[in-house]
Enzyme design. Sequence first.
Site, PDB file in Angstrom:
ATOM      1  CD  GLU A 133      -1.628   0.072   3.537  1.00 55.05           C
ATOM      2  OE1 GLU A 133      -2.333   1.102   3.519  1.00 55.05           O
ATOM      3  OE2 GLU A 133      -1.838  -0.876   4.306  1.00 55.05           O
ATOM      4  CB  SER A 137      -9.341   3.396   9.457  1.00 63.32           C
ATOM      5  OG  SER A 137     -10.021   3.041   8.299  1.00 63.32           O
ATOM      6  CB  SER A 143       0.706   5.382   7.177  1.00 61.52           C
ATOM      7  OG  SER A 143       0.596   4.075   7.667  1.00 61.52           O
ATOM      8  NE  ARG A 183       3.280   2.670   8.878  1.00 64.72           N
ATOM      9  CZ  ARG A 183       3.104   2.597  10.191  1.00 64.72           C
ATOM     10  NH1 ARG A 183       4.143   2.352  10.959  1.00 64.72           N
ATOM     11  NH2 ARG A 183       1.914   2.778  10.734  1.00 64.72           N
TER      12      ARG A 183
END
Lengths: 397, 761
Positions: free
Chosen positions: A165, A219, A222, A234
């Site tokens: 993703e 939701s 990140s 990340r």
Amino acid sequence: CWAALCRRTGGRSSRPRVPGDAVPLALRDETKADDVIFPWFGLDIGGTLVKLVYFEPKDITAEEEEEEVENLKSIRKYLTSNVAYGSTGIRDVHLELKDLTLCGRKGNLHFIRFPTHDMPAFIQMGSEKHFSSLHTTLCATGGGAYKFEQDFRTMGDLQLCKLDELDCLIKGVLYIDSVGFNGRSECYYFENPTDAERCQKLPFNLENPYPLLLVNIGSGVSILAVYSKENYKRVTGTSLGGGTFFGLCCLLTGCSTFEEALEMASHGDSTKVDKLVRDIYGGDYERFGLPGWAVASSFGNMMSKEKRESVSKEDLARATLVTITNNIGSIARMCALNENINRVVFVGNFLRINTISMRLLAYALDYWSKGQLKALFLEHEGYFGAVGALLELLGSA
Amino acid sequence: MPMRPSKEWVAIKMAERGGRGSGGHGSLDKSITLPPDEIFRNLENAKRFAIDIGGSLTKLAYYSTVQHKVARVRSFDHSGKDIEHEPLYEISVQEEITARLHFIKFENTYIETCLDFIKDHLVNTETKVIKATGGGAYKFKDLIEKKLGLKVDKEDVMTCLIKGCNFVLKNIPHEVFAYQKDSDTEFRFQTNHPNIFPYLLVNIGSGVSIVKVETEDKFEWIGGSSIGGGTFWGLGALLTKTKKFDELLQLASKGQHTNVDMLVKDVYGGAYQTLGLSGNLIASSFGKSTTADKEFSKEDMAKSLLHMISNDIGQLACLYAKLHNLDKIYFGGFFIRGHPVTMRTITYSINFFSKGEVQALFLRHEGYLGAIGAFLKGAEQDNPNQYSWGENYAGSSGLMSTSPDVFPMQRTRSGTFDMFEMDRLERPLVNLPLLKDPSTYIPDTVDLTDDAMARKYWLTCFEEALDGVAKRAAASQPDSIDASERAEKFRQKYWNKLQTLRQQPFAYGTLTVRSLLDTREHCLNEFNFPDPYSKVKQKENGIALKCFQSVIESLDSLGWEERQFALVKGLLAGNVFDWGAKAVSDVLESEPQFGFEEAKSKLQERPWLEDSYSQWLERLKEGPPHKCALIFADNSGIDIILGVFPFVRELLSRGTEVILACNSGPALNDVTYSESLIVTERIAAMDPVIHRLDKGLAVLVRERETDLVIIEGMGRAIHTNYYAALKCESLKLAVIKNSWLADRLGGKIFSVIFKYEVPCK
């Protein structure tokens, strides 16, 4: 078409799970993008929402039209002639990208979303429409690509191509920004975010984007530090995201949709719910340079029974929105400082129709960094993962 | 079977506790709720008041002086007298005044009653102002001024907090602890680094303040968050209709957050493997409650909220720590205070977000920081920061004495008072300059908080010895009418402390044999038994001195190598005389003539349990004489006079200077500084080799270039310092007079430890 998938670049994550054994090796490097058979979809299955992008070819030749199998045609017509699908699917018409050239084909890019809990119905529909007979690949990203993989296989006879993703997100952002928004700028910012009167939305040129901090608010949240197309990491994430806002609003106000929650929030006053610095110190807390208007304790006034009884649902919705937004701003600001990056791009569906949060983020970043940090936003908010998945299908544009 | 009044009493007490839990009738509460004069102690000399009024708790601080008895020894003038039948020196009990800091914590509902009590008992009229801090200081200003007739002087909350924090970090050795969920010891205490700065203080009140503290006076607010204790409380009250903070925490500890939160596995169906994110991580807090038609339990929502807030605070704290390059983060504020639930979630969060690089740290006296700081602001003219202060275990309640998690029954109890007292130490304490690494020096060999078996053993050991100690205490003051009454009070108090420690070994920091001994001394002092062994020591010193000459003569008749061994054996045999060890006190009580020679014969034959005697002998033979030896002496009587002094004498004749270090105050039958002065004087009169003793130990040790440290006795060389690394040569010797410990170390009773160590270059 499988071969195209293997020409994937970028990202540090593992390669997509392609059923490679079925692919004749010889085809790999010879295949052109236009060999990728229609329909072209990119799917991002998140925790709350499924984002679907669909490329509608507008340069279909008569010959092609003739060859187009019936159910492919019906999918095309169904998607492009409706703006709503079933009771929960919605096409964001205002986001449609027109006359896009993608892999040598001209067409329009459509943006569709529906709740993740309708995923089984979606798969069921695919099965009924004999989607599998089209021999196309469905490129999907987001957690749902993993969660629903089995269902796709058993219910829909479809093999998903699962994609990371974060890879998809970054690809999508860079691509959409590069093609622009039907002649307008995709990226924008708020000028004078601290001044309600003079605050205005202005285009931002993200031509030279690196380094940037990418904050994806779905939701959950990140946060990625992006140094180049291929080099990103990340940094962190937080569970206090859009799902938290909506979830808490449901519990506190009994609302049932995100739109409803936002609507309520727009009419509420969070200062009745939150304890501000001035509520404690009577004004600014000078010892620490804290302004009186700053929130000292989110929901802090709700410790008192009388105040709990005097607030409205709208106030509670607003306070929830402000709490979650400020917190994301605060974590993003700290990450930007730690990573030494001064441009922060906020994306994700939490920001959809949510000007309150965007302006609050712009304000908070500007104020607490004393003007050092800039909050940027993108028009296609939550669709970049799905766009990235589509690009993967086409073997990177 | 003999009567054990102590245990019966406890049994009654326990029964009362049970009774209150089930029915709870009023009369029983009296057994727990202390009368105010046991709470606000020493008010007659109190001055420099400070008060910290928080959201629900008030903390009162004051300075006072305590008059207590100390045993003094004074040498007789022996000139021209027959000293054969006279005691060696005279013992007198004198009054001494020492400074004490009192801190009392109670619920705000008692504030008026407490102020009234203080007003009635406050004699000192010099006091004109009371320093006040905390959010409630404003609200109660008028009440305080009216009740006490003192002017309220407000101090900044954060300044007080940090002043208090610095003070406890400097003065309380086991102030800081880490919380460990799944370990036998939930609380892992840290040794204070000599340099406490810089650190990060994360105060979680209704909001969160993150302060970077760089020096005593320099600190900076570097950030904060509005999501704090107030959010947990306010939002929690809205979601669960539960009004009280403690009740919300109780709910949370029973809930399942996975029913409310969206986890990574809810999104992915498993773990997010490319990022290595576990499936159980929370992807979205309250992500499952995004529906109007499902009911969620109060417990589950409270748990989810607790996780959300703790994780968020932990994450921000880590981000700030990283930005400012700090690795010490202390957490405080009402969100943390005495709540294992929140300490656990914060610890988890810090560990997760820092990838194990940063440890969440908590403070044992966290609740008192504001009051301590406000007090210090008001007491600047007394320079409290100039002195060293020590926690008085007798007067302090200990960590979590009122926590619902430890005593669930106590929640029903309304009047809970928690006390913390600190005594000013006679002199500032510093580390021995010869320590190899003061920052890693842990004096205690066994951590009883960690070692459940050893803890049980030692607690039982101290319990069993208690009757005897109380008896001896009473006997030490034959002229006092109330001695036996006080001895019984002492017995009860120490017995209660031991019971508290059974339930909460962490109540006063790391539990060690040393801290058990210290607690006993504090309790003895509290009931005016400054030195129960004074008479015993006096007698033993007298007997031993009479034998000194003959011991020296017999040593001098030996050849050099024989003499060295005889000296070491003497040192060890002398150490058998220790009233602290039960095995020996039994023999000594029944056979007072138990002699030095007999003690020698009891010693283990070489090779000893720990035996580096040959290396020591080699060193004496081959090496140059040491410049200066520092000897930490243990017991009075035979130990110091017939064991240590002959050894000292040998060192002196080799050309080695000797510093003899003794306790400043009494502890069991240890020789005290003042006793040692008299003893030395007497020996010096008999033996020209021994001259004098010196004070100002740390300075002296440096000046004299001490290159040998001798530590003797179980307490100094086994229970503590066994692993202490020194910069110079060291000799640790002791006789194990406790069969359990001997067994544990793989030996038998009266096994010998002779540990000669040379630091590696």
